[in-house]
Design a protein around this motif. Structure first.
Motif, short mmCIF file in Angstrom:
data_model
loop_
_atom_site.label_atom_id
_atom_site.label_comp_id
_atom_site.label_asym_id
_atom_site.label_seq_id
_atom_site.Cartn_x
_atom_site.Cartn_y
_atom_site.Cartn_z
N HIS A 42 -16.84 -0.31 12.72
CA HIS A 42 -16.51 -0.96 11.45
C HIS A 42 -16.11 -2.39 11.77
CE1 HIS A 42 -12.78 0.84 12.92
NE2 HIS A 42 -12.10 -0.05 12.22
N PHE A 43 -16.22 -3.27 10.78
CA PHE A 43 -16.06 -4.68 11.04
C PHE A 43 -15.00 -5.31 10.16
CE2 PHE A 43 -20.85 -4.11 11.46
CZ PHE A 43 -20.78 -3.75 12.80
N TYR A 44 -14.19 -6.17 10.76
CA TYR A 44 -13.32 -7.08 10.03
C TYR A 44 -13.98 -8.45 10.12
CZ TYR A 44 -9.65 -3.53 10.78
OH TYR A 44 -8.91 -2.38 10.83
N ILE A 45 -14.25 -9.05 8.99
CA ILE A 45 -14.91 -10.36 8.97
C ILE A 45 -14.01 -11.32 8.21
CG2 ILE A 45 -16.96 -11.67 8.31
CD1 ILE A 45 -18.49 -8.97 8.40
N THR A 46 -13.54 -12.36 8.89
CA THR A 46 -12.69 -13.37 8.27
C THR A 46 -13.53 -14.61 8.04
OG1 THR A 46 -10.77 -12.52 9.47
CG2 THR A 46 -10.57 -14.74 8.55
N PHE A 47 -13.37 -15.21 6.86
CA PHE A 47 -14.16 -16.39 6.51
C PHE A 47 -13.35 -17.34 5.64
CE2 PHE A 47 -14.84 -13.29 3.24
CZ PHE A 47 -14.89 -14.01 2.05
N LYS A 48 -13.78 -18.60 5.64
CA LYS A 48 -13.18 -19.63 4.81
C LYS A 48 -13.71 -19.46 3.38
CE LYS A 48 -10.79 -22.28 7.60
NZ LYS A 48 -9.37 -22.50 7.37
N THR A 49 -12.81 -19.29 2.43
CA THR A 49 -13.23 -19.01 1.06
C THR A 49 -13.82 -20.23 0.36
OG1 THR A 49 -10.96 -19.35 0.29
CG2 THR A 49 -11.65 -17.08 0.74
N HIS A 50 -13.49 -21.43 0.82
CA HIS A 50 -14.02 -22.63 0.18
C HIS A 50 -15.09 -23.33 1.01
CE1 HIS A 50 -11.49 -22.79 -3.36
NE2 HIS A 50 -10.46 -22.47 -2.60
N ASP A 66 -7.59 -20.06 1.16
CA ASP A 66 -8.07 -20.63 2.42
C ASP A 66 -9.01 -19.67 3.13
OD1 ASP A 66 -8.19 -22.55 4.56
OD2 ASP A 66 -6.82 -21.27 5.68
N GLU A 67 -8.51 -18.54 3.55
CA GLU A 67 -9.30 -17.54 4.28
C GLU A 67 -9.02 -16.16 3.72
OE1 GLU A 67 -8.10 -17.94 8.43
OE2 GLU A 67 -10.07 -18.74 8.87
N MET A 68 -9.99 -15.28 3.90
CA MET A 68 -9.76 -13.88 3.61
C MET A 68 -10.52 -13.05 4.62
SD MET A 68 -11.96 -13.06 0.12
CE MET A 68 -11.69 -11.31 0.13
N THR A 69 -10.09 -11.83 4.78
CA THR A 69 -10.73 -10.89 5.69
C THR A 69 -11.23 -9.71 4.87
OG1 THR A 69 -9.26 -11.52 7.49
CG2 THR A 69 -10.38 -9.40 7.70
N ILE A 70 -12.49 -9.35 5.10
CA ILE A 70 -13.04 -8.17 4.46
C ILE A 70 -13.31 -7.12 5.53
CG2 ILE A 70 -14.02 -9.41 2.50
CD1 ILE A 70 -16.78 -9.25 3.94
N VAL A 71 -13.38 -5.87 5.11
CA VAL A 71 -13.68 -4.77 6.03
C VAL A 71 -14.97 -4.11 5.58
CG1 VAL A 71 -12.95 -2.54 6.91
CG2 VAL A 71 -11.27 -4.34 6.58
N GLY A 128 -2.99 -25.23 7.64
CA GLY A 128 -3.16 -24.58 6.34
C GLY A 128 -2.52 -23.22 6.32
N PRO A 129 -2.67 -22.52 5.22
CA PRO A 129 -2.08 -21.20 5.09
C PRO A 129 -2.69 -20.22 6.09
CG PRO A 129 -3.17 -21.89 3.05
CD PRO A 129 -3.37 -22.96 4.05
N GLU A 130 -1.96 -19.16 6.36
CA GLU A 130 -2.45 -18.11 7.23
C GLU A 130 -3.57 -17.35 6.52
OE1 GLU A 130 -1.46 -17.15 10.43
OE2 GLU A 130 -0.51 -19.11 10.34
N PRO A 131 -4.49 -16.73 7.28
CA PRO A 131 -5.53 -15.94 6.63
C PRO A 131 -4.91 -14.78 5.86
CG PRO A 131 -5.88 -16.05 9.01
CD PRO A 131 -4.61 -16.76 8.70
N HIS A 132 -5.53 -14.41 4.77
CA HIS A 132 -5.07 -13.28 3.97
C HIS A 132 -6.04 -12.13 4.14
CE1 HIS A 132 -3.06 -16.66 2.01
NE2 HIS A 132 -2.17 -15.78 1.63
N GLU A 133 -5.55 -10.94 4.02
CA GLU A 133 -6.39 -9.77 4.07
C GLU A 133 -6.61 -9.27 2.66
OE1 GLU A 133 -4.58 -7.02 6.73
OE2 GLU A 133 -4.38 -8.54 8.28
N ALA A 134 -7.85 -8.95 2.35
CA ALA A 134 -8.17 -8.44 1.03
C ALA A 134 -7.66 -7.01 0.90
CB ALA A 134 -9.68 -8.48 0.84
N GLU A 135 -7.50 -6.56 -0.32
CA GLU A 135 -6.94 -5.24 -0.61
C GLU A 135 -7.69 -4.12 0.07
OE1 GLU A 135 -4.57 -3.99 -3.17
OE2 GLU A 135 -3.62 -5.94 -3.06
N ASN A 136 -9.00 -4.26 0.27
CA ASN A 136 -9.76 -3.17 0.87
C ASN A 136 -9.60 -3.13 2.39
OD1 ASN A 136 -11.42 -5.44 1.49
ND2 ASN A 136 -13.18 -4.11 1.67
#
Length: 158
Positions: A42-50, A66-71, A128-136
């Motif tokens: 399974h993968f955690y992928i962090t990316f710049k939202t803008h 700024d950033e979010m991580t999806i799984v 900038g802000p720390e990366p955020h993790e999405a709810e999923n």
């Protein structure tokens, strides 16, 4: 001979970053072709939202400025991988969302099942802000010494 090396006129850092992002594309392409993730991968992928080309719902951009991580693990669908980007659908707070993420926007790729991670340089990195993790998402995997984490940093030698 002098210890001071001249600045390279060849953009090695950009070339290596592009090659490492191609690894992400190839892995996601294999998942797309096979119809799912093999074994416990399974993968955690962090990316710049803008970042240029990122297409995500406005509500996610507002929550993750700024950033979010999806799984990518159990609940994803419509994975499509192109030469420059990938698309995937996920749910956030039980609301489906379609995301289009260019490989150039990715800052980290982790497969905790095999302790593998890639971290990428970010052009606009700052305080900038720390990366955020999405709810999923599950929490990001932390790497211990001896892991398969690849980081590339071509700083100028002082």
């Amino acid at each position: 001979m002098s210890d001071d090396l001249p600045d390279s006129l060849i953009p090695y850092d950009e070339i290596v970053q592009e090659a490492l992002r191609a690894v992400v594309g190839r892995v996601l392409g294999e998942v797309e072709r096979s119809g799912g993730l093999p074994g416990g991968h399974h993968f955690y992928i962090t990316f710049k939202t803008h970042a240029a080309g990122v297409e995500i719902p406005k509500s996610l951009t507002e929550r993750f400025p700024d950033e979010m991580t999806i799984v990518l693990q159990n609940k994803y669908w419509d994975l499509k991988v192109g030469a420059q980007a990938f698309e995937v659908s996920l749910t956030f707070n039980q609301v489906p969302a379609h995301l289009n993420i260019p490989f150039a926007a990715i800052t980290a790729f982790v497969d905790p099942a095999v302790n593998f991670a890639l971290q990428f340089q970010v052009q606009d990195a700052g305080d900038g802000p720390e990366p955020h993790e999405a709810e999923n998402d599950a929490p990001l995997a932390s790497s211990e010494d001896g892991s398969n984490v690849v980081t590339v940093d071509f700083g100028k030698k002082k």
